[in-house]
Write a protein that holds these residues in place. Structure first.
Motif, PDB file in Angstrom:
ATOM      1  N   CYS A  30       8.730  18.500  51.665  1.00  0.00           N
ATOM      2  CA  CYS A  30       8.079  17.571  50.725  1.00  0.00           C
ATOM      3  C   CYS A  30       8.415  16.125  51.058  1.00  0.00           C
ATOM      4  CB  CYS A  30       8.486  17.881  49.295  1.00  0.00           C
ATOM      5  SG  CYS A  30       7.948  19.494  48.722  1.00  0.00           S
ATOM      6  N   LEU A  31       9.662  15.873  51.410  1.00  0.00           N
ATOM      7  CA  LEU A  31      10.063  14.512  51.783  1.00  0.00           C
ATOM      8  C   LEU A  31       9.355  14.101  53.070  1.00  0.00           C
ATOM      9  CD1 LEU A  31      11.683  11.992  51.173  1.00  0.00           C
ATOM     10  CD2 LEU A  31      13.622  13.024  52.376  1.00  0.00           C
ATOM     11  N   PHE A  32       9.221  15.025  54.005  1.00  0.00           N
ATOM     12  CA  PHE A  32       8.477  14.718  55.227  1.00  0.00           C
ATOM     13  C   PHE A  32       7.040  14.320  54.889  1.00  0.00           C
ATOM     14  CE2 PHE A  32       5.510  16.103  58.552  1.00  0.00           C
ATOM     15  CZ  PHE A  32       5.857  15.196  59.541  1.00  0.00           C
ATOM     16  N   GLY A  33       6.392  15.087  54.022  1.00  0.00           N
ATOM     17  CA  GLY A  33       5.016  14.777  53.633  1.00  0.00           C
ATOM     18  C   GLY A  33       4.906  13.429  52.955  1.00  0.00           C
ATOM     19  N   ALA A  34       5.828  13.128  52.057  1.00  0.00           N
ATOM     20  CA  ALA A  34       5.812  11.835  51.361  1.00  0.00           C
ATOM     21  C   ALA A  34       6.014  10.683  52.342  1.00  0.00           C
ATOM     22  CB  ALA A  34       6.885  11.818  50.278  1.00  0.00           C
ATOM     23  N   ASN A  35       6.936  10.857  53.283  1.00  0.00           N
ATOM     24  CA  ASN A  35       7.174   9.821  54.293  1.00  0.00           C
ATOM     25  C   ASN A  35       5.943   9.626  55.177  1.00  0.00           C
ATOM     26  OD1 ASN A  35       9.775   9.510  53.349  1.00  0.00           O
ATOM     27  ND2 ASN A  35      10.766  10.448  55.119  1.00  0.00           N
ATOM     28  N   SER A  40       1.848   6.651  57.849  1.00  0.00           N
ATOM     29  CA  SER A  40       0.563   6.651  58.556  1.00  0.00           C
ATOM     30  C   SER A  40      -0.606   7.121  57.699  1.00  0.00           C
ATOM     31  CB  SER A  40       0.676   7.508  59.821  1.00  0.00           C
ATOM     32  OG  SER A  40       1.127   8.797  59.501  1.00  0.00           O
ATOM     33  N   GLU A  41      -0.417   7.083  56.374  1.00  0.00           N
ATOM     34  CA  GLU A  41      -1.482   7.402  55.424  1.00  0.00           C
ATOM     35  C   GLU A  41      -2.073   8.801  55.627  1.00  0.00           C
ATOM     36  OE1 GLU A  41      -4.284   4.174  55.429  1.00  0.00           O
ATOM     37  OE2 GLU A  41      -2.741   2.723  54.905  1.00  0.00           O
ATOM     38  N   LYS A  42      -1.229   9.731  56.023  1.00  0.00           N
ATOM     39  CA  LYS A  42      -1.668  11.119  56.170  1.00  0.00           C
ATOM     40  C   LYS A  42      -1.552  11.830  54.834  1.00  0.00           C
ATOM     41  CE  LYS A  42      -0.788  11.452  61.033  1.00  0.00           C
ATOM     42  NZ  LYS A  42       0.102  11.897  62.077  1.00  0.00           N
ATOM     43  N   ASN A  43      -2.227  12.961  54.699  1.00  0.00           N
ATOM     44  CA  ASN A  43      -2.211  13.733  53.471  1.00  0.00           C
ATOM     45  C   ASN A  43      -0.820  14.336  53.264  1.00  0.00           C
ATOM     46  OD1 ASN A  43      -2.437  16.349  51.924  1.00  0.00           O
ATOM     47  ND2 ASN A  43      -4.494  15.510  51.613  1.00  0.00           N
ATOM     48  N   CYS A  44      -0.190  13.988  52.152  1.00  0.00           N
ATOM     49  CA  CYS A  44       1.170  14.432  51.855  1.00  0.00           C
ATOM     50  C   CYS A  44       1.272  15.958  51.829  1.00  0.00           C
ATOM     51  CB  CYS A  44       1.613  13.835  50.519  1.00  0.00           C
ATOM     52  SG  CYS A  44       3.254  14.339  49.993  1.00  0.00           S
TER      53      CYS A  44
END
Length: 141
Positions: A30-35, A40-44
């Protein structure tokens, strides 16, 4: 040639922000997704799932490596000479994710402060052309 910036946060400085540390160790994907969303404005959610799936075959460090490089490029951050991005993401992924989250938080805080300071500045606008000048321009056309 532009100089590189130092990181505001240390790799092992997790205890400086207990909430981020807890988040990173309890839900690393989850932290990876949030970062990734901030970097780079990728989907969390998509990045979280990707990290989770790749983690099951010990490859979650691959997308993390690329996101870390993007973060360093975005803020022109130095690479750690004793332990580059590849070993950091491969061997210390939770710590690296926490470092990146703290770095993003610190830089966002500085940007918000700068924006608030700029909003208090007077707005200077161009004077409007008087009607005589406007008529003169229209006569030429």
């Amino acid at each position: 040639m532009s100089s590189e910036n130092d990181w505001n946060e240390d790799l092992c400085g997790c205890m400086n922000d207990g909430g981020t540390c807890l988040y990173g160790f309890c839900c690393t994907p989850c932290l990876f997704g949030a970062n990734a969303e901030k970097i780079s404005e990728k989907n969390c959610c998509l990045m979280c799932c990707l990290y989770l799936v790749l983690g099951s075959v010990y490859l979650c460090w691959v997308p993390h490596y690329f996101e870390r490089q993007k973060l360093r490029e975005k803020y022109n951050l130095k690479s750690n000479p004793s332990c580059g991005d590849c070993p950091t993401t491969l061997l210390c992924s939770p710590c690296a994710l926490c470092q990146e989250a703290r770095e993003l938080k610190a830089r966002e805080s500085v940007q918000r402060s700068a924006l608030k300071a700029n909003n208090n500045q007077p707005v200077v606008s161009q004077p409007e052309a008087n009607s005589g000048e406007a008529d003169h321009v229209n006569m030429r056309v």
